[in-house]
Design a protein around this motif. Structure first.
Motif, mmCIF file in Angstrom:
data_model
loop_
_atom_site.group_PDB
_atom_site.id
_atom_site.type_symbol
_atom_site.label_atom_id
_atom_site.label_comp_id
_atom_site.label_asym_id
_atom_site.label_seq_id
_atom_site.Cartn_x
_atom_site.Cartn_y
_atom_site.Cartn_z
ATOM 1 N N LEU A 86 0.841 -1.201 0.000
ATOM 2 C CA LEU A 86 0.000 0.000 0.000
ATOM 3 C C LEU A 86 0.872 1.246 0.000
ATOM 4 O O LEU A 86 1.944 1.265 0.613
ATOM 5 C CB LEU A 86 -0.912 -0.024 1.236
ATOM 6 N N PRO A 87 0.438 2.282 -0.673
ATOM 7 C CA PRO A 87 1.246 3.500 -0.738
ATOM 8 C C PRO A 87 1.355 4.144 0.635
ATOM 9 O O PRO A 87 0.515 3.930 1.512
ATOM 10 C CB PRO A 87 0.458 4.386 -1.712
ATOM 11 N N ASP A 88 2.388 4.909 0.795
ATOM 12 C CA ASP A 88 2.604 5.602 2.059
ATOM 13 C C ASP A 88 1.558 6.704 2.216
ATOM 14 O O ASP A 88 1.479 7.614 1.394
ATOM 15 C CB ASP A 88 4.012 6.214 2.057
ATOM 16 N N PRO A 142 -4.144 0.064 9.381
ATOM 17 C CA PRO A 142 -3.208 1.162 9.628
ATOM 18 C C PRO A 142 -3.314 2.265 8.595
ATOM 19 O O PRO A 142 -3.156 3.446 8.931
ATOM 20 C CB PRO A 142 -1.839 0.460 9.540
ATOM 21 N N LEU A 143 -3.557 1.871 7.355
ATOM 22 C CA LEU A 143 -3.694 2.905 6.326
ATOM 23 C C LEU A 143 -4.888 3.799 6.607
ATOM 24 O O LEU A 143 -4.793 5.034 6.560
ATOM 25 C CB LEU A 143 -3.836 2.245 4.963
ATOM 26 N N GLU A 152 -12.294 5.961 16.595
ATOM 27 C CA GLU A 152 -13.429 5.048 16.788
ATOM 28 C C GLU A 152 -13.996 4.569 15.462
ATOM 29 O O GLU A 152 -14.498 3.456 15.344
ATOM 30 C CB GLU A 152 -14.522 5.769 17.585
ATOM 31 N N GLN A 153 -13.908 5.440 14.457
ATOM 32 C CA GLN A 153 -14.537 5.118 13.179
ATOM 33 C C GLN A 153 -13.606 4.359 12.232
ATOM 34 O O GLN A 153 -14.058 3.879 11.193
ATOM 35 C CB GLN A 153 -15.007 6.401 12.493
ATOM 36 N N VAL A 154 -12.347 4.245 12.588
ATOM 37 C CA VAL A 154 -11.382 3.661 11.653
ATOM 38 C C VAL A 154 -11.764 2.250 11.221
ATOM 39 O O VAL A 154 -11.807 1.954 10.026
ATOM 40 C CB VAL A 154 -9.967 3.698 12.257
ATOM 41 N N PRO A 155 -12.058 1.332 12.154
ATOM 42 C CA PRO A 155 -12.325 -0.032 11.691
ATOM 43 C C PRO A 155 -13.505 -0.112 10.740
ATOM 44 O O PRO A 155 -13.421 -0.795 9.712
ATOM 45 C CB PRO A 155 -12.614 -0.787 13.003
ATOM 46 N N ALA A 156 -14.584 0.570 11.057
ATOM 47 C CA ALA A 156 -15.745 0.498 10.173
ATOM 48 C C ALA A 156 -15.402 1.048 8.798
ATOM 49 O O ALA A 156 -15.746 0.446 7.766
ATOM 50 C CB ALA A 156 -16.913 1.278 10.778
ATOM 51 N N LEU A 160 -15.471 -0.925 5.218
ATOM 52 C CA LEU A 160 -16.274 -0.514 4.072
ATOM 53 C C LEU A 160 -15.409 -0.394 2.819
ATOM 54 O O LEU A 160 -15.806 -0.833 1.730
ATOM 55 C CB LEU A 160 -16.961 0.822 4.386
ATOM 56 N N VAL A 161 -14.235 0.175 2.992
ATOM 57 C CA VAL A 161 -13.314 0.248 1.859
ATOM 58 C C VAL A 161 -13.038 -1.151 1.323
ATOM 59 O O VAL A 161 -13.127 -1.420 0.120
ATOM 60 C CB VAL A 161 -12.006 0.936 2.288
#
Lengths: 206, 206
Positions: A86-88, A142-143, A152-156, A160-161
């Motif tokens: 994955l790109p930085d 992590p990206l 809090e919203q990162v995992p969801a 979805l991505v």
DNA sequence: GAGCGGAGTCAACATGTGTTGGCATACGCT
DNA sequence: AGCGTATGCCAACACATGTTGACTCCGCTC
């Protein structure tokens, strides 16, 4: 797992040369096995990709597969190791992330069969699904973390991505819905990029 | 396929009673087989869902499965017949289509295992993939047709809709990415609906 | 009651699978 | 050269699978 064989590193009074590449004459065979395995897993999934068929593709005896990789699970583990590269995130303008990610993913799917193999196996095999969960956790999460302010919203958002990217790969490379196959990568990227961008950066939908 | 058995309809001078339901004593067994088959196909995929296991779940002998459904493919065909029961497009306000579709799909996935079975089999089995292509062609395409003015764009838009809906089902019900499992259907619908709406009705992205 | 056909059971077959061990061979070192 | 070891092949095992055929049992009709 026979004991009594100390690791090759620093055997006392051993000649300083480590196991030379000349000793690894089998590297070619190992590689051929892995390549055949990737193809078969990608084409047939885990259960129907038989060791016999893989060995035949690699022009060797099935027992060699066992000798080099232990068993079928070991072969799969060795054949399907994935680095999404994955790109930085730091180098990505925030509002270009969607477009860049989609382009990167489409390129990776087109360039090798490993992702197809993993997806096919992931849907039928518990170990395959866990492998995909690991990739999601260690590479996608992590990206996403770099683009979403609210942790809090990162995992969801990351899920979805993944759902959209994997879903497109599913319809295009596995199920082969004709319109999904017909789209060229430019069109596909144009459609998908805004979706990914929204999942990453748009405010939580009310 | 033994010949010589005329169809039961209107045999000359036959008693007016058609084959009574008492003669169909096997209906219960047939249904039990189908239910067990759906469960196994959903849980294990096509190859690992063995006829013996299905028969055991249904508390009958494996040979009964063969007698009633011919072979494994016939059993799969009988067990997995899908009607998406898509809502009537005419009754949908154009800008509510995304939300309604997403809600409908999530409800269908939650309510039975048939879709899971079909998706699992579709990724490993050619017949399964073709079945999904058929559902796409005959049920999803016509629906998309009602929302997109340009007929040229209908297939691509329908494929994109399918990619997102199937992709979410994949990450949630098959791969079980934890964040995708954790989302409740309300949240999921709130995230997905705008995507579907855009694929259906938004102008072609430049 | 005799006969019949459907429903269900049991045992078996043919095949394909992952996996194992033994045997030949060719290479690399001393 | 001679030897040991890595490399490779062959045959086989133990098991599971889809599938088949013969046999029994039950409920119904003549």
């Amino acid at each position: 797992m026979t004991a009594g064989k100390p690791p090759a590193s620093s055997a006392p009074s051993a000649p300083p040369t480590p196991p030379a590449p000349s000793q690894r004459r089998s590297e070619a065979t190992r590689a051929a096995i892995l390549e055949a395995a990737r193809e078969r897993f990608a084409a047939d999934g885990y259960e129907r990709a038989t060791i016999r068929a893989i060995a035949k593709d690699a022009n060797i005896d099935p027992s060699m597969v066992m000798r080099y990789y232990g068993n079928k699970e070991g072969l799969f583990a060795a054949a399907v190791t994935i680095d999404l590269r994955l790109p930085d995130p730091a180098a990505l303008p925030r509002d270009e992330a969607g477009r860049a990610l989609v382009a990167h993913f489409l390129a990776m799917w087109e360039e090798s069969e490993v992702l197809t193999a993993l997806l096919r196996v992931g849907t039928t095999n518990q170990a395959g699904a866990e492998r995909m969960q690991g990739i999601f956790r260690e590479q996608v999460l992590p990206l996403a973390q770099r683009f979403c302010p609210d942790p809090e919203q990162v995992p969801a958002r990351a899920a979805l991505v993944s759902s959209q990217l994997l879903g497109f790969a599913l319809t295009r490379y596995i199920l082969r819905f004709p319109p999904a196959v017909a789209l060229d990568t430019q069109e596909a990227a144009a459609w998908l990029a805004p979706t990914i961008q929204r999942y990453l950066t748009a405010p939580y939908p009310q």
